[in-house]
Design a protein around this motif. Structure first.
Motif, PDB file in Angstrom:
ATOM      1  N   GLU A  31      12.503 -22.953  30.197  1.00  0.00           N
ATOM      2  CA  GLU A  31      11.528 -22.363  29.288  1.00  0.00           C
ATOM      3  C   GLU A  31      12.083 -22.257  27.867  1.00  0.00           C
ATOM      4  N   LEU A  32      13.350 -21.840  27.760  1.00  0.00           N
ATOM      5  CA  LEU A  32      13.952 -21.642  26.447  1.00  0.00           C
ATOM      6  C   LEU A  32      14.175 -22.950  25.703  1.00  0.00           C
ATOM      7  N   LEU A  33      14.543 -24.000  26.433  1.00  0.00           N
ATOM      8  CA  LEU A  33      14.963 -25.249  25.802  1.00  0.00           C
ATOM      9  C   LEU A  33      13.868 -26.319  25.735  1.00  0.00           C
ATOM     10  N   THR A  34      12.663 -25.970  26.104  1.00  0.00           N
ATOM     11  CA  THR A  34      11.569 -26.944  26.005  1.00  0.00           C
ATOM     12  C   THR A  34      11.112 -27.020  24.556  1.00  0.00           C
ATOM     13  N   LEU A  35      11.759 -27.870  23.785  1.00  0.00           N
ATOM     14  CA  LEU A  35      11.454 -27.994  22.359  1.00  0.00           C
ATOM     15  C   LEU A  35      10.192 -28.797  22.109  1.00  0.00           C
ATOM     16  N   MET A  36       9.844 -29.662  23.079  1.00  0.00           N
ATOM     17  CA  MET A  36       8.647 -30.495  22.930  1.00  0.00           C
ATOM     18  C   MET A  36       7.829 -30.407  24.214  1.00  0.00           C
ATOM     19  N   PRO A  37       6.580 -30.006  24.118  1.00  0.00           N
ATOM     20  CA  PRO A  37       5.728 -29.933  25.314  1.00  0.00           C
ATOM     21  C   PRO A  37       5.661 -31.284  26.029  1.00  0.00           C
ATOM     22  N   GLY A  38       5.787 -31.232  27.334  1.00  0.00           N
ATOM     23  CA  GLY A  38       5.704 -32.454  28.114  1.00  0.00           C
ATOM     24  C   GLY A  38       7.004 -33.210  28.259  1.00  0.00           C
ATOM     25  N   ARG A  39       8.057 -32.775  27.563  1.00  0.00           N
ATOM     26  CA  ARG A  39       9.366 -33.420  27.672  1.00  0.00           C
ATOM     27  C   ARG A  39      10.286 -32.550  28.510  1.00  0.00           C
ATOM     28  N   ALA A  40      10.925 -33.145  29.513  1.00  0.00           N
ATOM     29  CA  ALA A  40      11.717 -32.390  30.474  1.00  0.00           C
ATOM     30  C   ALA A  40      13.056 -31.945  29.904  1.00  0.00           C
ATOM     31  N   VAL A  41      13.528 -30.787  30.368  1.00  0.00           N
ATOM     32  CA  VAL A  41      14.875 -30.291  30.088  1.00  0.00           C
ATOM     33  C   VAL A  41      15.783 -30.786  31.211  1.00  0.00           C
TER      34      VAL A  41
END
Length: 323
Positions: A31-41
């Motif tokens: 949740e914290l590192l999702t800088l771009m929606p739809g792109r996986a951490v």
């Protein structure tokens, strides 16, 4: 035909303690590192947890110092965030510097299609001289107006994550941030080499040589790994400097050192998250400056100090009970 082989790769890593009381697990880190929606951490569980955010691009059109002169570069800097052990936060930026096919600025669509690539549109003659001049110009960090400012790029990203409302801003200890500037070049016959220099209390410079162009992809991860371990050493040494202001058995000394023993000692894993192609470089850092040797000395001292303080506290408690 202009070669697309990078003249040099430039990078910056900022490392700090995540400002929250507990270590983050996989779901919280995602949740914290999702800088771009739809792109996986990306997540790694063993041997210690590692989360890596998606990469985002920052456009740049600026100068890169080359001694007394400067080269104009245009392109994008690739940035990302990592979280090590659920506690150590890093913002990381890198840029491959290549010769432009044409000595004129292209539309932004051209540069956006090459994430993390900057093109030199100034005239450059000798390749080897240019490689060295660009690398040393970057590490000189002169603060020249209009020059590439990787420090600001990485600091803005770090500040954005640290201010996230999901973090309670109550870390278990106080710790300063550190900054690692790095450059990577292709050495070919020279093989792989690494040198690390301590510039001041919080800034370090790392020079990296790899064998092949394909090895450059691993350079950022290697430098992030080095930055984490350098940060751990820096935090530990700073804590002892602060603790030494108090008595050997004082409560203040125990309050400073005990959190290190509880939260930091388990994070020491040199090379565990370094790609296999560059893992052998850790041998050089173990010899000079002697990372693990210094860590072992500090952690032995830490355990001894905490044990002495706790035993003394127990003696005082027993004495007070008798009375």
């Amino acid at each position: 035909m202009v070669s697309t082989t990078p003249l040099v790769v430039l990078g910056e890593v900022r490392t700090c303690l995540l400002p929250t009381a507990g270590a983050l697990g996989r779901a919280e880190a995602r949740e914290l590192l999702t800088l771009m929606p739809g792109r996986a951490v990306r997540w790694r569980e063993r041997p210690g947890t590692l989360a890596i955010s998606p990469t985002i691009a920052v456009g740049v059109d600026c100068d890169l110092p080359m001694g007394e002169h400067a080269a104009r570069i245009v392109g994008t800097v690739a940035t990302r965030v990592t979280l090590v052990g659920g506690r150590v936060l890093q913002s990381s930026a890198r840029a491959r510097v290549v010769r432009a096919a044409e000595r004129r600025r292209q539309p932004w669509s051209h540069y956006i299609s090459q994430k993390g690539v900057t093109e030199v549109i100034s005239r450059i003659s000798d390749r080897e001289v240019a490689e060295i001049a660009l690398a040393e110009g970057y590490l000189a960090d002169s603060g020249r107006p209009g020059a590439l400012d990787m420090a600001s790029i990485s600091e803005r990203l770090l500040a954005h994550i640290r201010a996230d409302a999901r973090l309670d801003q109550s870390p278990p200890m106080q710790a300063s941030a550190t900054r690692l500037r790095w450059i990577a070049r292709i050495g070919r016959r020279a093989g792989q080499t690494v040198t690390l220099r301590v510039d001041d209390d919080t800034t370090r410079s790392l020079r990296l040589t790899v064998r092949e162009e394909s090895d450059l992809d691993a350079a950022q991860r290697f430098c992030e790994d080095v930055a984490v371990h350098d940060w751990l050493l820096t935090v530990m040494a700073a804590a002892f400097e602060e603790a030494d202001r108090f008595g050997a058995s004082s409560r203040e000394r125990l309050d400073i050192l005990a959190p290190l023993l509880q939260h930091m000692t388990g994070l020491w894993m040199p090379g565990a998250h370094t790609p296999s192609t560059l893992r052998a470089l850790w041998k050089e850092l173990q010899n000079e400056p002697g990372f693990s040797r210094q860590w072992s000395t500090l952690t032995d001292r830490l355990r001894d100090n905490v044990s002495v303080a706790m035993l003394d506290a127990l003696r005082h408690k027993a004495f007070d009970t008798e009375w």
